[in-house]
Design an enzyme around this catalytic site. Structure first.
Site, PDB file in Angstrom:
ATOM      1  N   ASP A 124     -60.770  13.182  -5.750  1.00  0.00           N
ATOM      2  CA  ASP A 124     -61.544  14.171  -5.000  1.00  0.00           C
ATOM      3  C   ASP A 124     -62.902  13.561  -4.654  1.00  0.00           C
ATOM      4  OD1 ASP A 124     -62.671  16.452  -4.002  1.00  0.00           O
ATOM      5  OD2 ASP A 124     -62.685  17.545  -5.898  1.00  0.00           O
TER       6      ASP A 124
ATOM      7  N   ASP B 188     -65.368  14.477  -2.232  1.00  0.00           N
ATOM      8  CA  ASP B 188     -66.541  15.297  -1.889  1.00  0.00           C
ATOM      9  C   ASP B 188     -67.497  14.550  -0.962  1.00  0.00           C
ATOM     10  OD1 ASP B 188     -65.544  17.349  -3.476  1.00  0.00           O
ATOM     11  OD2 ASP B 188     -66.773  16.832  -5.211  1.00  0.00           O
TER      12      ASP B 188
ATOM     13  N   HIS C 278     -59.909  19.913  -1.089  1.00  0.00           N
ATOM     14  CA  HIS C 278     -58.784  20.420  -1.873  1.00  0.00           C
ATOM     15  C   HIS C 278     -57.569  20.667  -0.973  1.00  0.00           C
ATOM     16  CE1 HIS C 278     -61.731  22.126  -5.163  1.00  0.00           C
ATOM     17  NE2 HIS C 278     -61.887  20.838  -4.946  1.00  0.00           N
TER      18      HIS C 278
ATOM     19  N   HIS D 197     -72.513  27.619 -11.862  1.00  0.00           N
ATOM     20  CA  HIS D 197     -71.583  27.804 -12.972  1.00  0.00           C
ATOM     21  C   HIS D 197     -72.312  28.713 -13.953  1.00  0.00           C
ATOM     22  CE1 HIS D 197     -69.994  23.761 -11.589  1.00  0.00           C
ATOM     23  NE2 HIS D 197     -69.005  24.606 -11.422  1.00  0.00           N
TER      24      HIS D 197
ATOM     25  N   ASP E 298     -74.810  26.865 -15.797  1.00  0.00           N
ATOM     26  CA  ASP E 298     -75.969  26.377 -15.029  1.00  0.00           C
ATOM     27  C   ASP E 298     -77.102  27.394 -15.183  1.00  0.00           C
ATOM     28  OD1 ASP E 298     -74.842  24.036 -13.819  1.00  0.00           O
ATOM     29  OD2 ASP E 298     -73.859  25.279 -12.306  1.00  0.00           O
TER      30      ASP E 298
ATOM     31  N   ASP F 108     -69.937  21.483  -0.767  1.00  0.00           N
ATOM     32  CA  ASP F 108     -69.656  20.881  -2.081  1.00  0.00           C
ATOM     33  C   ASP F 108     -69.524  19.379  -1.876  1.00  0.00           C
ATOM     34  OD1 ASP F 108     -69.239  20.648  -4.748  1.00  0.00           O
ATOM     35  OD2 ASP F 108     -67.295  21.651  -4.794  1.00  0.00           O
TER      36      ASP F 108
ATOM     37  N   GLU G 296     -61.975  24.861  -0.169  1.00  0.00           N
ATOM     38  CA  GLU G 296     -62.694  23.582  -0.098  1.00  0.00           C
ATOM     39  C   GLU G 296     -61.883  22.619   0.762  1.00  0.00           C
ATOM     40  OE1 GLU G 296     -64.752  21.992  -3.404  1.00  0.00           O
ATOM     41  OE2 GLU G 296     -64.149  19.931  -2.961  1.00  0.00           O
TER      42      GLU G 296
ATOM     43  N   GLU H 213     -60.597  29.489  -5.967  1.00  0.00           N
ATOM     44  CA  GLU H 213     -60.765  28.220  -5.228  1.00  0.00           C
ATOM     45  C   GLU H 213     -59.585  27.308  -5.554  1.00  0.00           C
ATOM     46  OE1 GLU H 213     -64.452  26.171  -6.068  1.00  0.00           O
ATOM     47  OE2 GLU H 213     -63.841  24.380  -4.991  1.00  0.00           O
TER      48      GLU H 213
END
Ligand code: 3MF
Ligand code: MG
Length: 345
Positions: A248, A250, A213, A49, A52, A283, A210, A174
Site C-alpha cells: 500500500d 499511499d 485500496h 485514530h 491520536d 491519505d 480509499e 473503509e
C-alpha cells in the site's frame, strides 16, 4: 455556483518515514505542531485514530477519556479546525494481534467492542458523530486460521453492538483487500455496504473509499465511489495513488495515473459531493527520502492536483463530450479528454 471542497488528513500523514526495512528517518513532529500546519496547507478537517486524540486511553476510565477528547476539541476550535472522524486503532494493541472483532479469542473480541465504544465517546468529545472502521487485522494470514462464516457474523454483531450503544454514531467502513493480513474480510465497498444493509440500523452505516485500496482489489476507485454514491453511502474518501499491485503505497493523488485520478474527481463532481458536508480526505505518505522541512509537500501537492483536476472537469467542453457520447464516438470522446488533460486545446 459550483461547490467548494473541504479537505482533511490524519496526523499519521506527517510521519517519520519508517518502512518495514528501515527505522524512522525524520524526527517526530509533535501533535500540536502538526495541528498548526493544517490551515497553511489548505486543510480544515482532522482525522483521528482514537488514540491520536487520547494517547493513553487504555489506562483511563470512560469519563477521563471523554474529558481528554473535549480538551482536544478546544485546541481544534482555537486552531479553526474540526474533527472529521475518530477511528478505533485496534491493530497496534497486542490484544488485536489476530484481529479484534474477528479474533478467535472471545476476550479479544470483547476488548475490541469496548474499545470501539470508547472510540465513539471520543468522536463525540471531539465534536463529531462520525467513526471510520478500517478493519486492519479482521481477516487471516492463512485461511484455515478462522471460520470465515463465524467471523463475518462476529463482525456484524460488533457493529450492531456499537449502533445500539450509541444512537447518534454513524460509521463508515473503509474496505481494503489485504495488508497487514493476507486476506481481509471486507475487501470492497460492495462487502461494506452489504454488511451495512444487514446491520441493526442501515441508515447509520456507510463507506469510506480509499483509492489505493480499490486498486489493490483490482478495481477502479471511481466505479467503487460511484457504487457508494448511487446508494448515498459515500461518507468520506481517502484519495491517494497506487502503482499497481504491491504494498500500500499511499502516493500523492494523481502521481501514478492522472487519468484515473481525473475519473475520481469526475464522479465526485457528478454527485455534487462538494455541496455536502463531507470531506476530501487525503491519505498520502511522504516519500522516505523527503527531508524534514519538505515532508508536508505530498499533502499540499495532492490537494492542488485534486483542485486542478476539478478545474479540468469544470472546463471540459461538455457539449462536445455529450455529442461524442450521443454519436457513440468514444474515440472522439477519449481524444477530447486526453487533449484537455494535456492542455493541447
Ligand atoms: C490503511 C489506512 C489507514 C486508515 C486509517 C483511518 C493509516 O491502509 O488507510 O490509514 O485510513 O486508519 O481509518
Ligand atoms: Mg486510509
Amino acid at each position: 455556483m459550483p461547490g467548494t471542497y473541504r479537505f482533511s488528513f490524519g496526523p499519521w500523514n506527517i510521519h517519520e518515514g519508517a518502512d518495514p526495512f528501515g527505522p524512522p528517518i525524520r524526527p517526530t513532529v509533535a501533535f500540536a505542531r502538526k495541528l498548526e500546519q493544517y490551515r497553511g496547507l489548505g486543510f480544515e478537517g482532522v482525522q483521528f485514530h482514537d488514540d491520536d486524540a487520547v494517547p493513553d486511553m487504555e489506562k483511563l476510565s470512560p469519563a477521563q477519556i471523554t474529558a481528554q477528547a473535549k480538551e482536544v476539541k478546544k485546541v481544534l476550535d482555537d486552531a479553526g479546525l474540526v474533527a472529521e472522524f475518530s477511528a478505533p486503532r485496534l491493530w497496534e494493541d497486542p490484544r488485536g494481534v489476530d484481529g479484534g472483532f474477528t479474533s478467535n479469542d472471545p476476550a479479544a473480541r470483547r476488548w475490541a467492542v469496548e474499545r470501539a465504544k470508547r472510540c465513539a465517546d471520543i468522536a463525540h468529545g471531539l465534536g463529531t458523530n462520525f467513526m471510520v472502521w478500517w478493519l486492519a487485522r479482521e481477516g487471516t494470514y492463512i485461511r484455515e486460521a478462522k471460520n470465515a462464516i463465524e467471523a463475518h457474523r462476529w463482525l456484524l454483531e460488533s457493529l450492531n453492538e456499537i449502533l445500539l450503544y450509541d444512537r447518534q454514531i454513524t460509521i463508515a467502513i473503509e474496505p481494503k483487500p489485504n495488508e497487514p493480513m493476507d486476506h481481509a474480510y471486507i475487501p470492497t465497498i460492495g462487502h461494506a455496504l452489504a454488511l451495512a444493509a444487514q446491520s441493526a440500523d442501515p441508515s447509520r452505516v456507510g463507506g469510506l473509499i480509499e483509492s489505493a485500496h480499490a486498486i489493490l482489489a483490482g478495481l477502479d476507485p471511481s466505479d467503487e465511489m460511484a457504487f457508494a454514491l448511487a446508494a448515498g453511502k459515500l461518507w468520506s474518501v481517502h484519495l491517494n495513488d497506487q502503482n499497481g499491485l504491491k504494498f500500500d503505497q499511499d502516493k500523492a493523488f494523481g502521481a501514478a495515473d492522472l487519468r484515473r485520478a481525473y475519473n475520481q474527481v469526475r464522479v465526485l463532481e457528478l454527485a455534487g459531493y462538494a455541496d455536502t458536508e463531507r470531506f476530501i480526505g487525503l491519505d498520502v505518505k511522504a516519500m522516505r527520502t523527503q527531508k524534514p522541512e519538505a515532508a508536508t509537500r505530498h499533502l499540499a501537492n495532492s490537494r492542488r492536483f485534486f483542485l486542478a483536476l476539478v478545474d479540468k472537469h469544470r472546463t471540459l467542453n461538455h457539449a462536445a463530450a455529450g455529442q461524442a457520447v450521443a454519436q457513440r464516438d468514444y474515440e472522439q470522446l477519449e481524444a477530447l479528454i486526453l487533449e484537455h488533460l494535456m492542455g493541447l486545446k
